[in-house]
Scaffold this active site. Structure first.
Site, PDB file in Angstrom:
ATOM      1  N   GLY A 291     -35.758 -12.637 -18.893  1.00  0.00           N
ATOM      2  CA  GLY A 291     -35.612 -13.960 -18.296  1.00  0.00           C
ATOM      3  C   GLY A 291     -36.942 -14.543 -17.888  1.00  0.00           C
ATOM      4  O   GLY A 291     -37.066 -15.747 -17.672  1.00  0.00           O
TER       5      GLY A 291
ATOM      6  N   ILE B 203     -44.803 -30.252  -5.067  1.00  0.00           N
ATOM      7  CA  ILE B 203     -43.923 -31.217  -4.390  1.00  0.00           C
ATOM      8  C   ILE B 203     -42.549 -30.604  -4.125  1.00  0.00           C
ATOM      9  O   ILE B 203     -41.923 -30.880  -3.089  1.00  0.00           O
ATOM     10  CB  ILE B 203     -43.810 -32.508  -5.215  1.00  0.00           C
TER      11      ILE B 203
ATOM     12  N   HIS C  63     -17.323 -46.272 -13.883  1.00  0.00           N
ATOM     13  CA  HIS C  63     -17.514 -46.838 -12.538  1.00  0.00           C
ATOM     14  C   HIS C  63     -16.566 -46.154 -11.563  1.00  0.00           C
ATOM     15  O   HIS C  63     -15.390 -45.959 -11.887  1.00  0.00           O
ATOM     16  CB  HIS C  63     -17.217 -48.336 -12.561  1.00  0.00           C
TER      17      HIS C  63
END
Length: 467
Positions: free
Chosen positions: A40, A187, A446
């Protein structure tokens, strides 16, 4: 020594290497995968996955802190750092076991050790206990990945100077944390550590954080982080760092000799880029070329040495797991003689899982103009999106850049809640060479955040409906 022969051997079991091994096995190749640490790779065990688990903990913490805004009464939440870390490691461990299972399922031979090229298709494998064996392979893929770049005077010690790996398993929350590097990794960790209570300062040499993103995106994220209380020092570099007992005194400033500041911090996290793992692979025995710690390849991963390929971080930017995996597929299919496509950098999405999130694909507005395009640019803010308002997540926007002449989608850039899950729509659009016409005809459900994608395209052509 034990000898075995394979159609393909892959050195490195990260997201590029293990995916390449699976695809090779699917195509009927006898395949060996050599991994010296954990299957991995960094991404699954010490990068992409465990950081997202920690960031999810930070998201839950934020939601609980704002529960009253949604009509829910709760007591003040407390941070349980050991439990957060345990969950993060558990998530990584679960996926690691999944990769082990995939190797068995696909009949890939896994060799635990360090692989080194010995010439004429031979690889020497040195196990941790010193046992040496060798295998032969008609084709070899190097997927050895990369590691954090070290800064002189700030060598990681796991205690007061961290790499991203140290930042995933802290013994305590730093009171004051300095992060060197304002790219995606820096960040993301700034968002996490600020959420759990650290005072965070980010130092970035470029004039803005997330410097590879669209300038509007960087500005929005900078505004958001500052509003949260994260300190940002862009256009600055570290000039000197001195350790004094339990504190670091760090002098930062610009290259013009103007601004200068001394910061006192407890821990420094270095997130200033990476270097390719090209050492001790036996590459000096081959015709493969190395430039700036990365192996030079063609569009399908070929090096200058016949039968030798390279993919993923060791083959150069962008340093992204999904790019590595896709390179693995392209490379293996080329080895198998299948008709393959070249990797298009403009179709590789980039995501930053900070708060707010950032996602993009294609070129920025500035890059488009620099390339000579006449562009149509549309923006739609989430503050005008019904689902975002209902979620209490109105920060950010969707921005699109189209070629004014042909209508080609050149780039899409997003800031906001879960935009890393939305970007796939634009990725598919880029891949199938969509134009504004298809994006306008697409019916978005929507209420969803995806409606902002449609509205941004409408805005680019003066047809926006809800802003």
């Amino acid at each position: 020594m034990n000898h075995s022969s394979f159609d393909l051997a892959v050195i490195g079991g990260g997201p590029g290497g293990y995916v390449a091994a699976i695809r090779a096995a699917q195509l009927g190749m006898s395949t060996a995968l050599i991994e010296r640490d954990q299957l991995g790779g960094v991404c699954l065990n010490w990068g992409c996955i465990p950081t997202k688990a920690l960031l999810r903990s930070a998201d839950v913490l934020r939601h609980v802190r704002h529960a009253a805004e949604f009509g829910i009464k709760v007591s003040a939440p407390e941070v349980d750092l050991p439990a957060m870390i345990e969950r993060s490691r558990s998530v990584a461990g679960q996926l690691n076991k999944g990769v082990v299972h995939l190797m068995k399922k696909n009949g890939v031979t896994v060799l635990s050790g360090h692989g080194r090229l010995k010439g004429e298709g031979t690889i020497e494998v040195t196990e941790r206990n010193g046992t040496i064996s060798s295998i032969a392979a008609r084709n070899i893929i190097i997927a050895s990945g990369a590691r954090p770049r070290r800064l002189p005077g700030l060598e990681p010690d796991g205690k007061t100077v961290w790499t991203y790996r140290d930042a995933l398993v802290p013994s305590s929350i730093p009171r004051k944390l300095l992060i060197v590097g304002g790219g995606a990794i820096g960040i993301e960790f700034a968002s996490f550590y600020h959420a759990i209570g650290a005072q965070v300062t980010v130092v970035e040499m470029a004039q803005r954080i997330l410097p590879v993103e669209d300038a509007d995106v960087s500005t929005q994220v900078e505004t958001s982080l500052k509003r949260q209380g994260i300190q940002l020092r862009t256009g600055n570099r570290i000039k000197r760092a001195t350790r004094d007992n339990d504190s670091w005194f760090v002098d930062i400033g610009d290259d013009e000799g103007g601004r200068s500041e001394t910061l006192r911090v407890d821990v420094i996290l270095v997130a200033a880029g990476i270097v390719g793992n090209v050492e001790d692979l036996g590459l000096e025995r081959t015709a493969a070329k190395i430039e700036k710690t990365h192996i030079v390849t063609d569009a399908v991963g070929r090096t200058g040495e016949p039968g030798l390929y390279a993919i993923g971080d060791v083959a150069g930017p962008p340093w992204l797991a999904h790019k590595a995996s896709h390179e693995g597929l392209i490379c293996v299919e080329a080895i198998a003689g299948l008709a393959s496509h070249e990797l298009d950098p403009a179709c590789i999405p980039a995501c930053t899982y900070s708060h707010p999130q950032v996602a993009s694909v294609g070129i920025t507005e500035a890059q488009a103009r620099a390339k000579g395009y006449t562009v149509k640019v549309g923006r739609f803010p989430f503050v005008a999106n019904g689902k975002a308002i209902a979620m209490g997540a109105t920060e950010g926007f969707v921005k699109v850049v189209y070629d004014a002449r042909t209508g080609e989608l050149l780039g899409a850039h997003m800031v906001g809640e879960d935009v890393t899950e939305l970007i796939q729509g634009f990725v598919i659009g880029k891949t199938i060479e969509t134009t504004e016409a298809e994006m306008m005809r697409a019916i978005m459900p929507h209420p969803t955040l995806s409606e902002a994608m449609h509205e941004a395209t409408l805005a680019a052509y003066g047809r926006v409906l809800h802003a």
